[in-house]
Design a protein around this motif. Structure first.
Motif, short mmCIF file in Angstrom:
data_model
loop_
_atom_site.label_atom_id
_atom_site.label_comp_id
_atom_site.label_asym_id
_atom_site.label_seq_id
_atom_site.Cartn_x
_atom_site.Cartn_y
_atom_site.Cartn_z
N ARG A 88 32.38 32.68 29.99
CA ARG A 88 33.02 33.76 30.32
C ARG A 88 34.34 33.28 31.04
N MET A 89 34.60 32.03 31.70
CA MET A 89 35.69 31.50 32.43
C MET A 89 36.68 31.57 31.47
N LEU A 90 36.69 31.76 30.32
CA LEU A 90 37.88 31.56 29.28
C LEU A 90 38.82 32.75 29.53
N THR A 91 38.11 33.84 29.81
CA THR A 91 38.94 35.19 29.91
C THR A 91 38.85 35.87 31.33
N LYS A 92 38.13 35.22 32.21
CA LYS A 92 38.13 35.71 33.40
C LYS A 92 39.35 36.13 34.44
N HIS A 93 40.37 35.50 34.15
CA HIS A 93 41.62 35.53 34.90
C HIS A 93 42.38 36.43 34.52
N ILE A 94 42.12 37.08 33.15
CA ILE A 94 43.39 38.03 32.58
C ILE A 94 43.04 39.52 33.41
N PRO A 95 41.86 40.15 33.53
CA PRO A 95 41.77 41.36 34.43
C PRO A 95 42.67 41.32 35.45
N ASN A 96 42.59 40.32 36.34
CA ASN A 96 43.21 40.26 37.76
C ASN A 96 44.88 40.37 37.47
N LEU A 97 45.23 39.40 36.58
CA LEU A 97 46.39 39.18 36.50
C LEU A 97 47.15 40.40 35.69
N ALA A 98 46.40 41.10 34.81
CA ALA A 98 46.78 42.37 34.28
C ALA A 98 46.76 43.42 35.37
N ALA A 99 46.02 43.56 36.07
CA ALA A 99 45.84 44.51 37.19
C ALA A 99 47.27 44.37 38.16
N SER A 100 47.65 43.19 38.56
CA SER A 100 48.81 42.70 39.26
C SER A 100 49.98 43.23 38.71
N ARG A 101 50.15 43.19 37.52
CA ARG A 101 51.30 43.89 36.50
C ARG A 101 51.35 45.16 36.05
N ASN A 102 50.22 45.89 36.51
CA ASN A 102 49.88 47.29 36.35
C ASN A 102 49.65 47.47 34.84
N VAL A 103 48.96 46.61 34.14
CA VAL A 103 49.03 46.48 32.71
C VAL A 103 47.30 46.99 32.60
N PRO A 104 46.94 48.10 31.88
CA PRO A 104 45.46 48.30 31.51
C PRO A 104 44.76 47.33 30.71
N VAL A 105 43.54 47.17 31.04
CA VAL A 105 42.66 46.23 30.13
C VAL A 105 41.53 47.12 29.68
#
Length: 153
Positions: A88-105
């Motif tokens: 799960r660690m492979l994709t774990k960082h993407i939601p927080n990074l996207a949220a900080s850029r206002n990009v929906p996931v």
């Protein structure tokens, strides 16, 4: 809690099939029809950030502050992430990074087949994450309808 996912935020089953069909249709209708256009794989790379590394790279280049007027040339409209990958660690960082850029996931899962189904969209064997670039084409319009519908439900 910021960055947490509601269970209803997942696409699986019939909802996943519908999402992938809409994205596929958006890709097909956005393709240039003239013979002298880019080869399909190159055209696809201009529309979609493919893979964890490329999605991360594009998100990192986007400014976290929405009031900053100096935006990079590539903006992501939405990120689609496979949730049933191991580790799960492979994709774990993407939601927080996207949220900080206002990009929906959008989170997808399909009993360990989601990466295969996502890969089919981008003409690869598998893909754990893709980011759809904001280009104002039919693909973006299709995804905007999905995002708007999800916001109201």
């Amino acid at each position: 809690m910021e960055g947490s996912v509601k269970e209803s935020g997942y696409y699986e089953g019939e909802r996943l099939t519908h999402l992938l069909a809409l994205v596929q249709r958006g890709i097909e209708t956005s393709k240039p029809s003239n013979v002298n256009s880019l080869p399909e794989k190159l055209w696809l790379k201009k529309q979609i950030a493919i893979g964890i590394n490329e999605v991360t790279r594009v998100l990192e280049r986007m400014k976290p502050n929405p009031t900053d007027t100096r935006q990079p040339p590539v903006q992501l409209q939405v990120v689609i992430v496979v949730t049933d990958c191991k580790p799960r660690m492979l994709t774990k960082h993407i939601p927080n990074l996207a949220a900080s850029r206002n990009v929906p996931v959008l989170y997808i899962r399909d009993h360990k087949r989601a990466s295969l189904r996502l890969g089919e969209l981008v003409k690869l064997k598998t893909a754990l994450a893709i980011g759809v670039k904001a280009r104002g084409n039919d693909l973006n319009l299709s995804l905007q309808q999905i995002l708007t519908r999800d916001d109201t439900s």
